[in-house]
Design an enzyme around this catalytic site. Structure first.
Site, PDB file in Angstrom:
ATOM      1  N   GLN A   1      53.367  38.414  42.237  1.00  0.00           N
ATOM      2  CA  GLN A   1      52.443  39.505  42.512  1.00  0.00           C
ATOM      3  C   GLN A   1      51.760  39.972  41.245  1.00  0.00           C
ATOM      4  OE1 GLN A   1      55.346  41.993  44.463  1.00  0.00           O
ATOM      5  NE2 GLN A   1      55.387  43.420  42.745  1.00  0.00           N
ATOM      6  N   ALA A   2      50.553  40.507  41.441  1.00  0.00           N
ATOM      7  CA  ALA A   2      49.752  40.979  40.324  1.00  0.00           C
ATOM      8  C   ALA A   2      48.975  42.206  40.783  1.00  0.00           C
ATOM      9  CB  ALA A   2      48.807  39.877  39.849  1.00  0.00           C
ATOM     10  N   TYR A   3      48.451  42.945  39.813  1.00  0.00           N
ATOM     11  CA  TYR A   3      47.816  44.227  40.100  1.00  0.00           C
ATOM     12  C   TYR A   3      46.353  44.223  39.691  1.00  0.00           C
ATOM     13  CZ  TYR A   3      52.374  45.625  41.398  1.00  0.00           C
ATOM     14  OH  TYR A   3      53.568  45.689  42.064  1.00  0.00           O
ATOM     15  N   LEU A   4      45.510  44.629  40.636  1.00  0.00           N
ATOM     16  CA  LEU A   4      44.082  44.766  40.385  1.00  0.00           C
ATOM     17  C   LEU A   4      43.776  46.170  39.881  1.00  0.00           C
ATOM     18  CD1 LEU A   4      42.847  43.002  43.642  1.00  0.00           C
ATOM     19  CD2 LEU A   4      43.051  42.010  41.351  1.00  0.00           C
TER      20      LEU A   4
ATOM     21  N   ASP B   1      45.041  42.505  36.227  1.00  0.00           N
ATOM     22  CA  ASP B   1      45.357  43.019  34.899  1.00  0.00           C
ATOM     23  C   ASP B   1      46.842  42.868  34.623  1.00  0.00           C
ATOM     24  OD1 ASP B   1      42.733  43.905  34.478  1.00  0.00           O
ATOM     25  OD2 ASP B   1      43.138  45.827  35.449  1.00  0.00           O
TER      26      ASP B   1
END
Length: 152
Positions: free
Chosen positions: A26-29, A76
């Site tokens: 998972q990653a965060y925008l 990011d």
């Protein structure tokens, strides 16, 4: 609405690998508000989470692999990877422990989360003995915060 408690884990149960698990990336925008993308096995999601530590709004929308790959390039911070084991909570007919064993940047970090149907049930929860420090209200171990810790 997501209502959950989160704990550090120092010693996992001996049989944890016998339970179902999922590979998660998972990653965060965005982190305020939280907008996350997640690959869980062969499924993809975009998630919005509102403000809060124990209880907050949460909405999941399906993505396809192409959309996930496109958005991943725009994320990011650190891409988080972990294996999540789903362990039924002993003595409960409806609660499950989500045991997250992190890989990559956070290899060695182990967290346990339990989601609840009500805030009252969350506040009166007595964790299993193998759970460590309750980090629910510190926010220190929220995944969105871990992803932004670029000092790692």
């Amino acid at each position: 609405m997501e209502i959950e408690r989160k704990y550090l884990v120092n010693q996992v149960p001996a049989d944890y690998m016998e339970f179902p698990c999922h590979a998660i990336e998972q990653a965060y925008l965005c982190t305020s508000p939280v907008v996350r993308i997640r690959k869980e096995d062969d499924s993809y999601y975009l998630t919005y989470k509102g403000k809060g530590l124990m209880a907050r709004e949460e909405y999941n929308l399906p993505l396809n692999e192409q959309a996930y790959t496109h958005l991943l390039k725009k994320a990011d911070g650190i891409i988080l990877t972990k294996t999540r084991y789903l362990i039924p909570l002993e003595g409960s007919d409806h609660l499950t422990i989500e045991l997250d064993i992190f890989d990559g940047t956070y290899k060695g970090l182990i967290l346990a989360e339990v989601e609840f149907p009500t805030e009252e049930e969350a506040l009166t929860f007595i964790p299993p003995q193998w759970f460590g420090k309750d980090v629910t209200f510190s926010g220190e171990y929220q995944n969105s915060r871990l992803a932004c810790d670029l000092s790692r």
